[in-house]
Design an enzyme around this catalytic site. Structure first.
Site, short mmCIF file in Angstrom:
data_model
loop_
_atom_site.label_atom_id
_atom_site.label_comp_id
_atom_site.label_asym_id
_atom_site.label_seq_id
_atom_site.Cartn_x
_atom_site.Cartn_y
_atom_site.Cartn_z
N HIS A 75 0.85 -1.19 0.00
CA HIS A 75 0.00 0.00 0.00
C HIS A 75 0.88 1.24 0.00
CE1 HIS A 75 -4.19 -1.51 1.45
NE2 HIS A 75 -3.67 -2.29 0.51
N TYR A 204 -9.44 5.54 7.29
CA TYR A 204 -9.65 5.90 8.69
C TYR A 204 -10.73 6.98 8.72
CZ TYR A 204 -5.29 3.45 9.87
OH TYR A 204 -4.31 2.50 10.04
N PRO A 296 -4.69 0.05 18.45
CA PRO A 296 -4.43 -0.40 17.07
C PRO A 296 -4.53 0.71 16.03
CG PRO A 296 -6.62 -1.06 17.78
CD PRO A 296 -5.95 -0.48 18.99
N LYS A 300 0.73 -0.32 15.08
CA LYS A 300 2.10 -0.42 15.59
C LYS A 300 2.37 -1.66 16.45
CE LYS A 300 3.44 2.99 13.44
NZ LYS A 300 3.95 2.56 12.16
N TYR A 388 3.82 6.38 10.16
CA TYR A 388 2.97 5.26 9.72
C TYR A 388 3.79 4.18 9.03
CZ TYR A 388 -1.36 3.01 8.21
OH TYR A 388 -2.40 2.11 8.04
#
Length: 393
Positions: A75, A204, A296, A300, A388
């Site tokens: 991704h 998100y 979550p 991580k 990220y």
């Protein structure tokens, strides 16, 4: 009592224990892994599936990355939606070419289990009453019961990879360890369903009704979450109720494109931040969830465990192969430096994207403004992206 010996006894056959064991095995360092559950149970646990580049590299180094590269989904970005608007975070552009790999933790575990079996590594499943002993002396060992028989494993070092509720951290005297914890006043209700993902990248969602996440395990299997009350029960949520609520929290075009179907796994996960320090006690080293838990939101958990493995493997390899203890002595400090940065990032994403119950109007405005500024500022988007994809080891 049956007595065995090895150089490193690893408690826990989750991804961190198996990864550490395989790296050490490849380096010619003897290991025995003890796992309290059955192999079938270990392979049935459903967990996160976004891997940082560092985690991918470690799996390659262990020799367990072939199926990940064949079936995993690289991704290059993800989306954040705010009510009806959607914004893409271009990871590759913002980080100079880095990305993440979507590949389920269950699959990572299966690959490591298979590779350990193929290369002759020793893993003992259904080990009861596992306890690290005398790890503050030069002669540590681990006791357990295998098929009802008492077993003692003499070793030079013990790696506690047995999770938040495991025996490793529990065996440390309270006076020798400091813990830091934040419990969030909500949970995540998650489902797995064999339906195509609504988007080819994660979404998100920040919404007045609460947070939501659209994720996937493959091109035909989706993982979806919605923020729920911390005291909610799974029985109170039918599949129809879940899909209806999820759609309400997504932009209209995304909600309309969503394909729904029956779930085959449904669970509620509480959210907390937890860190125990130090991460070394004599010959005992804490790894992964045994030492720290993160919400979550920032993906991580598994990745932090992998970075712990990296630091511990470097230290153990240097100790056994080069008779140099420098890296081993620095394990706790090196690991915790990265842990606290990941804890900060996960806390930041969680507070920015969720709705907190009974939140004061000023605090709600600050949360709203923090997200707006992050999405409008290239510097903030860059900071989001570099965290990220994973900070360097």
């Amino acid at each position: 009592m049956k007595t065995l010996s090895t150089q490193v006894c690893i408690i826990g056959a989750g991804p961190s224990g198996l990864l550490l064991g395989q790296l050490l095995h490849n380096a010619g360092i003897e290991t025995i892994i003890l796992e309290r559950s059955s192999l079938d149970h270990v392979l049935s646990r459903v967990r996160a599936g976004v891997l940082e580049q560092g985690t991918v590299r470690l799996l390659e180094e262990a020799g367990a990355g072939a199926r990940m590269h064949a079936e995993g989904l690289p991704h290059d970005g993800f989306a954040i939606s705010c009510e009806t608007d959607i914004h893409r975070i271009d990871l590759t552009q913002l980080t100079g070419g880095k990305n993440v790999m979507v590949y389920g933790q269950t699959e990572v575990t299966r690959d490591l289990v298979d590779h350990r079996s193929q290369t002759g590594g020793i893993t003992m499943y259904e080990a009861a009453d596992v306890e690290p002993q005398e790890f503050d002396t030069a002669g540590p060992y681990v006791t357990c019961k295998i098929a009802g028989e008492s077993v003692r494993i003499d070793c030079r070092f013990i790696a506690g990879c047995d999770g938040f509720h495991g025996a490793s951290r529990r065996s440390v005297p309270e006076t020798a360890i400091a813990t830091f914890e934040k419990v969030y006043p909500f949970g995540w209700l998650g489902i797995l369903a064999d339906v195509p993902p609504v988007s080819h990248e994660l979404i998100y969602a920040s919404h007045s009704r609460g947070f939501a996440l659209c994720s996937m395990r493959s091109n035909t299997r989706s993982r979806y979450y919605i923020q729920c009350n911390s005291d909610d029960h799974i029985e109170a949520w039918s599949d129809e109720q879940f899909w209806t609520e999820l759609r309400r929290r997504l932009p209209p075009e995304t909600a309309e494109a969503m394909i729904t179907g029956p779930s085959f796994e449904k669970s509620i996960a509480p959210l907390r931040s937890f860190v125990a320090e130090p991460m070394r006690f004599g010959s005992l080293f804490l790894v992964g969830d045994a030492a720290h838990i993160v919400p979550p939101t920032g993906a991580k958990g598994l990745n932090l465990a992998a970075s712990d493995v990296h630091y511990l493997f470097e230290g153990l390899r240097s100790h056994f192969l080069d008779s140099d203890t420098t890296l081993l002595d620095a394990y706790s400090e090196r690991a915790l430096s990265r842990v606290w940065k990941a804890v900060r990032f996960s806390w930041w994403m969680t507070t920015m994207l969720h709705r907190f119950p009974n939140q004061a109007p000023f605090d709600a405005k600050m949360t709203e403004t923090e997200l707006a500024y992050t999405l409008d500022s290239e510097a903030m988007r860059t900071a989001l992206a570099e965290n990220y994809v994973g900070l360097p080891y």
